[in-house]
Design a protein around this motif. Structure first.
Motif, PDB file in Angstrom:
ATOM      1  N   PHE A  72      18.595  65.811  -7.631  1.00  0.00           N
ATOM      2  CA  PHE A  72      18.267  64.437  -8.049  1.00  0.00           C
ATOM      3  C   PHE A  72      19.401  63.863  -8.882  1.00  0.00           C
ATOM      4  O   PHE A  72      19.798  64.470  -9.881  1.00  0.00           O
ATOM      5  N   ARG A  73      19.930  62.743  -8.462  1.00  0.00           N
ATOM      6  CA  ARG A  73      20.984  62.107  -9.256  1.00  0.00           C
ATOM      7  C   ARG A  73      20.747  60.611  -9.302  1.00  0.00           C
ATOM      8  O   ARG A  73      20.598  59.968  -8.264  1.00  0.00           O
ATOM      9  N   ASP A  74      20.705  60.088 -10.492  1.00  0.00           N
ATOM     10  CA  ASP A  74      20.413  58.666 -10.664  1.00  0.00           C
ATOM     11  C   ASP A  74      21.711  57.876 -10.589  1.00  0.00           C
ATOM     12  O   ASP A  74      22.218  57.409 -11.596  1.00  0.00           O
ATOM     13  N   GLN A  78      34.636  80.033  -7.602  1.00  0.00           N
ATOM     14  CA  GLN A  78      34.361  81.167  -8.471  1.00  0.00           C
ATOM     15  C   GLN A  78      33.973  80.558  -9.805  1.00  0.00           C
ATOM     16  O   GLN A  78      34.462  79.484 -10.177  1.00  0.00           O
ATOM     17  N   ARG A  79      33.098  81.253 -10.527  1.00  0.00           N
ATOM     18  CA  ARG A  79      32.620  80.671 -11.793  1.00  0.00           C
ATOM     19  C   ARG A  79      33.223  81.404 -12.984  1.00  0.00           C
ATOM     20  O   ARG A  79      33.628  82.568 -12.879  1.00  0.00           O
ATOM     21  N   ILE A  80      33.160  80.732 -14.080  1.00  0.00           N
ATOM     22  CA  ILE A  80      33.524  81.373 -15.344  1.00  0.00           C
ATOM     23  C   ILE A  80      32.418  82.366 -15.687  1.00  0.00           C
ATOM     24  O   ILE A  80      31.239  82.024 -15.636  1.00  0.00           O
ATOM     25  N   HIS A  87      35.721  69.518 -10.285  1.00  0.00           N
ATOM     26  CA  HIS A  87      34.447  69.815  -9.614  1.00  0.00           C
ATOM     27  C   HIS A  87      33.304  69.767 -10.616  1.00  0.00           C
ATOM     28  O   HIS A  87      32.550  68.849 -10.674  1.00  0.00           O
ATOM     29  N   HIS A  88      33.210  70.817 -11.407  1.00  0.00           N
ATOM     30  CA  HIS A  88      32.301  70.815 -12.542  1.00  0.00           C
ATOM     31  C   HIS A  88      32.828  71.814 -13.564  1.00  0.00           C
ATOM     32  O   HIS A  88      33.746  72.575 -13.260  1.00  0.00           O
ATOM     33  N   PRO A  89      32.290  71.820 -14.770  1.00  0.00           N
ATOM     34  CA  PRO A  89      32.926  72.596 -15.847  1.00  0.00           C
ATOM     35  C   PRO A  89      32.702  74.106 -15.743  1.00  0.00           C
ATOM     36  O   PRO A  89      33.136  74.834 -16.620  1.00  0.00           O
ATOM     37  N   THR A  97      19.200  67.049  -0.247  1.00  0.00           N
ATOM     38  CA  THR A  97      18.958  68.481  -0.074  1.00  0.00           C
ATOM     39  C   THR A  97      20.268  69.241   0.067  1.00  0.00           C
ATOM     40  O   THR A  97      21.145  68.832   0.818  1.00  0.00           O
ATOM     41  N   GLN A  98      20.356  70.323  -0.666  1.00  0.00           N
ATOM     42  CA  GLN A  98      21.519  71.204  -0.554  1.00  0.00           C
ATOM     43  C   GLN A  98      21.077  72.589  -0.116  1.00  0.00           C
ATOM     44  O   GLN A  98      20.015  73.059  -0.529  1.00  0.00           O
ATOM     45  N   LEU A  99      21.905  73.224   0.693  1.00  0.00           N
ATOM     46  CA  LEU A  99      21.742  74.657   0.898  1.00  0.00           C
ATOM     47  C   LEU A  99      22.584  75.298  -0.200  1.00  0.00           C
ATOM     48  O   LEU A  99      23.807  75.256  -0.163  1.00  0.00           O
ATOM     49  N   GLN A 128      19.969  68.027 -11.336  1.00  0.00           N
ATOM     50  CA  GLN A 128      20.985  67.454 -10.441  1.00  0.00           C
ATOM     51  C   GLN A 128      21.426  68.468  -9.400  1.00  0.00           C
ATOM     52  O   GLN A 128      21.870  68.110  -8.316  1.00  0.00           O
ATOM     53  N   SER A 129      21.363  69.732  -9.762  1.00  0.00           N
ATOM     54  CA  SER A 129      21.603  70.827  -8.818  1.00  0.00           C
ATOM     55  C   SER A 129      21.173  72.097  -9.546  1.00  0.00           C
ATOM     56  O   SER A 129      21.081  72.096 -10.771  1.00  0.00           O
ATOM     57  N   PRO A 130      20.893  73.169  -8.813  1.00  0.00           N
ATOM     58  CA  PRO A 130      20.446  74.394  -9.500  1.00  0.00           C
ATOM     59  C   PRO A 130      21.583  75.169 -10.174  1.00  0.00           C
ATOM     60  O   PRO A 130      21.408  76.328 -10.539  1.00  0.00           O
ATOM     61  N   GLN A 131      22.745  74.520 -10.351  1.00  0.00           N
ATOM     62  CA  GLN A 131      23.946  75.220 -10.787  1.00  0.00           C
ATOM     63  C   GLN A 131      23.724  76.251 -11.907  1.00  0.00           C
ATOM     64  O   GLN A 131      24.037  77.420 -11.747  1.00  0.00           O
ATOM     65  N   LEU A 132      23.184  75.812 -13.032  1.00  0.00           N
ATOM     66  CA  LEU A 132      23.086  76.744 -14.158  1.00  0.00           C
ATOM     67  C   LEU A 132      22.036  77.820 -13.902  1.00  0.00           C
ATOM     68  O   LEU A 132      22.208  78.975 -14.275  1.00  0.00           O
ATOM     69  N   TYR A 133      20.964  77.438 -13.220  1.00  0.00           N
ATOM     70  CA  TYR A 133      19.922  78.430 -12.910  1.00  0.00           C
ATOM     71  C   TYR A 133      20.470  79.502 -11.975  1.00  0.00           C
ATOM     72  O   TYR A 133      20.206  80.692 -12.135  1.00  0.00           O
ATOM     73  N   LYS A 134      21.243  79.070 -10.983  1.00  0.00           N
ATOM     74  CA  LYS A 134      21.718  80.083 -10.036  1.00  0.00           C
ATOM     75  C   LYS A 134      22.735  81.003 -10.700  1.00  0.00           C
ATOM     76  O   LYS A 134      22.789  82.190 -10.406  1.00  0.00           O
ATOM     77  N   GLN A 135      23.517  80.450 -11.624  1.00  0.00           N
ATOM     78  CA  GLN A 135      24.442  81.323 -12.348  1.00  0.00           C
ATOM     79  C   GLN A 135      23.659  82.308 -13.217  1.00  0.00           C
ATOM     80  O   GLN A 135      24.018  83.478 -13.310  1.00  0.00           O
TER      81      GLN A 135
HETATM   82  N1  ASP Z   1      26.395  72.800  -7.857  1.00  0.00           N
HETATM   83  C1  ASP Z   1      27.510  72.298  -7.120  1.00  0.00           C
HETATM   84  C2  ASP Z   1      27.164  70.900  -6.598  1.00  0.00           C
HETATM   85  O1  ASP Z   1      26.144  70.430  -6.831  1.00  0.00           O
HETATM   86  C3  ASP Z   1      27.871  73.159  -5.948  1.00  0.00           C
HETATM   87  C4  ASP Z   1      28.343  74.518  -6.363  1.00  0.00           C
HETATM   88  O2  ASP Z   1      29.356  74.630  -7.041  1.00  0.00           O
HETATM   89  O3  ASP Z   1      27.713  75.491  -5.946  1.00  0.00           O
HETATM   90  O4  ASP Z   1      27.863  70.232  -5.930  1.00  0.00           O
END
Ligand code: ASP
Length: 599
Positions: free
Chosen positions: A228-230, A489-491, A459-461, A242-244, A204-211
């Motif tokens: 990708f989001r269903d 900022q992330r945990i 936003h997200h957890p 597409t996200q930057l 759905q987004s590279p969130q965990l990989y980028k962290q």
């Molecule tokens: N992963 C988040 C999103 O998909 C963005 C982020 O917090 O970097 O919206």
């Protein structure tokens, strides 16, 4: 290369040159035996001419026979001489419009079937429905407007990469086949052939990989990432977009925002050669909701909301009393006389009442300011003092029209925000060609359901919460009433991450099962870090002033998630399903038990 120039190159300085052009026959017309052809490619259109009288030492009959095969959108090659157009026939709107090419030889490279849509300059209304454009997208993309959109998007991404590389970001590709995790939207699921009964999820987004890349000491990462989001179709959503995507270590919120401002200003300069005003304004979330009824308000026009709960709380008006007793809110919009508030007649007011009901509000109370007081069927409940205070709060003058909404806090503010947008459109208050960026800040950590008390991540957890787990260190970049992206900022402390999961109602087992890999990563010296992702489709759509993100995506899906170009999603052969050990569930394969379905 056979061609000496593209169809956008030739100018009067090329007069007399022998050239070779290749391109598509956009349009042709015959003027008494002289054929004029608009030859087009990505770069432009050049007029090429078959003029038998002016053509020496050439078998003009044979040449004419070739030209006769040049049907619309066929791809052809012409060789000839650059000459001036006949005086008075120059086309000033076209950069090649002063010259033409006198054809001396020509070749049909590939004949086109009759195109189902007009590709030349679109006059109002000529464009066919979107379904036809999607089905023949490769033809739709030949239109100059679409070519421009693709070039603009490419330039945008190129500038972004250039800036980020200069700031020591490295581009890293993260997997598309990942693990299905419970946060966020619904996953697209991909069955594994090698491990039957198990599934990948499209990320759905590279969130965990980028962290985890930050845990891996990469320090600064970016990626033009497909997500990708269903989700069910919504106006400007695509199942893939597409996200930057970016992430940085050892930063706080301001560092991330500064970086994005620098990035956007650099892109702006590159696209428009203009200096963008930075830093962007900050708008706290509670203010955004209270004044504009939205977490991504359009600040290019007024029509602000006024909270009136305090002002009317003593009025013996039952409906308001009940709402206030239940913790609700009364909010209002003043449509000033100079915005034509006094011109909105009874019928139109009725239409707004119907509109707010359609968007789920209970109703709309309205008042007109007249002869220094207010005219409405509810003012009989208002003391002169209430009327005065209400007028003061809403800055009321004679001729103004007031709309009031009342109900549960969040829903009512959002409803008023939707009404505000509708009014701005109807009253034509949204300026064109003016852009307005701001940061939405001070967002809560959780959305709490007012009835069940159940928490959802705002936003997200993975957002870093404050000490009380109330506010999150997160922010949105907004532009012209749209959210371009969220960052935070992330945990980085595994215990804090577990506590957030707990507050979201996740058991220790579920945490371990779904996020064990990630919690483990955090436990190996995760640095303080943060990042953001900007929605490229939307960003480019807004800058180009398009109506839909589909107009900046080469091969989009339609509103119901179908690609009309290749008819996906589609059935697959049973033997492919067999390999995956998946049973075919096609509707027409399902056998109904006649007896059971008889009734
Ligand atoms: N992963 C988040 C999103 O998909 C963005 C982020 O917090 O970097 O919206």
């Amino acid at each position: 290369m056979l061609r000496t120039h593209t169809c956008g190159d030739l100018r009067p300085s090329d007069l007399g040159k022998e050239v070779c052009l290749q391109g598509w026959v956009r349009f042709s017309r015959d003027h008494g035996g002289v054929a004029f052809i608009d030859l087009a490619d990505r770069y432009g259109i050049t007029q090429v001419v078959f003029d038998p009288e002016a053509t020496k030492d050439v078998d003009v009959n044979a040449l004419g026979a070739v030209i006769d095969t040049f049907s619309r959108e066929s791809v052809v090659q012409v060789n000839g001489t650059v000459r001036n157009r006949v005086e008075g026939t120059e086309d000033e709107r076209n950069p090649t419009g002063a010259i033409e090419v006198l054809i001396r030889s020509a070749k049909l490279l590939n004949k086109s079937a009759i195109p189902p849509l007009e590709i030349g300059d679109q006059k109002e209304g000529v464009l066919p429905g979107e379904d036809v454009r999607m089905k023949y997208r490769y033809l739709d993309l030949r239109r100059s407007e679409m070519i421009h959109a693709m070039e603009f998007r490419s330039r945008f991404l190129h500038l972004a990469g250039q800036y980020l590389e200069s700031q020591k970001f490295i581009e890293i590709e993260t997997p598309i086949l990942g693990r299905s995790t419970p946060e966020g939207a619904r996953d697209f699921i991909v069955p594994s052939r090698i491990h039957p009964g198990t599934f990948y999820a499209l990320t759905q987004s590279p969130q965990l990989y980028k962290q985890m890349l930050m845990v891996a000491s990469m320090d600064r990462y970016y990626q033009v990432a497909r997500c990708f989001r269903d989700e069910d179709s919504r106006k400007d959503r695509q199942p893939e977009f597409t996200q930057l995507d970016m992430e940085m270590s050892f930063v706080d919120s301001k560092d991330i925002q500064d970086m994005i401002e620098g990035l956007v200003a650099f892109i702006w300069k590159g696209l428009y050669n203009e200096d963008l005003q930075i830093p962007f304004r900050r708008l706290p979330y509670p203010v955004a909701m209270e004044k504009y009824g939205s977490d991504k308000p359009d600040l290019r026009y007024g029509l602000e909301l006024h909270t009136l709960t305090e002002v009317v709380k003593d009025a013996p008006y039952n409906i308001f009393q009940k709402i206030i007793a239940n913790g609700g809110i009364i909010t209002g919009i003043n449509i000033k006389k100079d915005l034509a508030g006094d011109k909105i007649g009874r019928n139109e007011v009725d239409r707004y009442i119907a509109y707010v009901k359609k968007i789920g509000m209970g109703g709309l109370t309205w008042m007109r300011a007249k002869d220094g007081t207010l005219d409405s069927n509810i003012v009989k409940y208002f003391t002169p003092e209430i009327i005065e205070n209400l007028k003061k709060e809403m800055e009321v003058e004679d001729g103004d029209l007031l709309f009031l909404l009342a109900g549960p806090r969040k829903a009512t503010l959002e409803g008023a925000g939707t009404l505000r947008r509708k009014l701005a459109e109807d009253l034509d208050l949204i300026p064109k060609g003016v852009h307005d960026f701001f940061w939405l800040v001070d967002c809560p950590m959780f959305d709490v359901d007012p009835v069940t008390g159940k928490k959802d991540a705002f936003h997200h957890p993975f957002v870093l919460p404050d000490e009380k787990y109330e506010e999150g260190f997160c922010f949105d970049l907004c532009l012209d009433g749209n959210e371009l992206g969220s960052g935070s900022q992330r945990i980085h402390d595994v215990e804090v991450q577990k506590e957030v999961f707990r507050q979201l109602g996740m058991s220790e087992e579920k945490m371990e099962e779904d996020f064990g890999f990630f919690l483990r990563a955090l436990s190996y010296g995760a640095p303080p870090h943060g990042g953001i992702a900007l929605g490229i489709d939307r960003f480019v759509t807004i800058l180009l002033g398009k109506d839909t993100i589909r107009d900046v995506i080469a091969f989009p899906k339609n509103k119901v998630g179908t690609s009309l170009l290749d008819d996906s999603p589609a059935k697959v052969d049973d033997d492919k399903l067999d390999e995956l050990q998946i049973m075919s569930m096609a509707i027409d394969d399902i056998e109904f038990d006649e007896e059971e379905t008889e009734e």
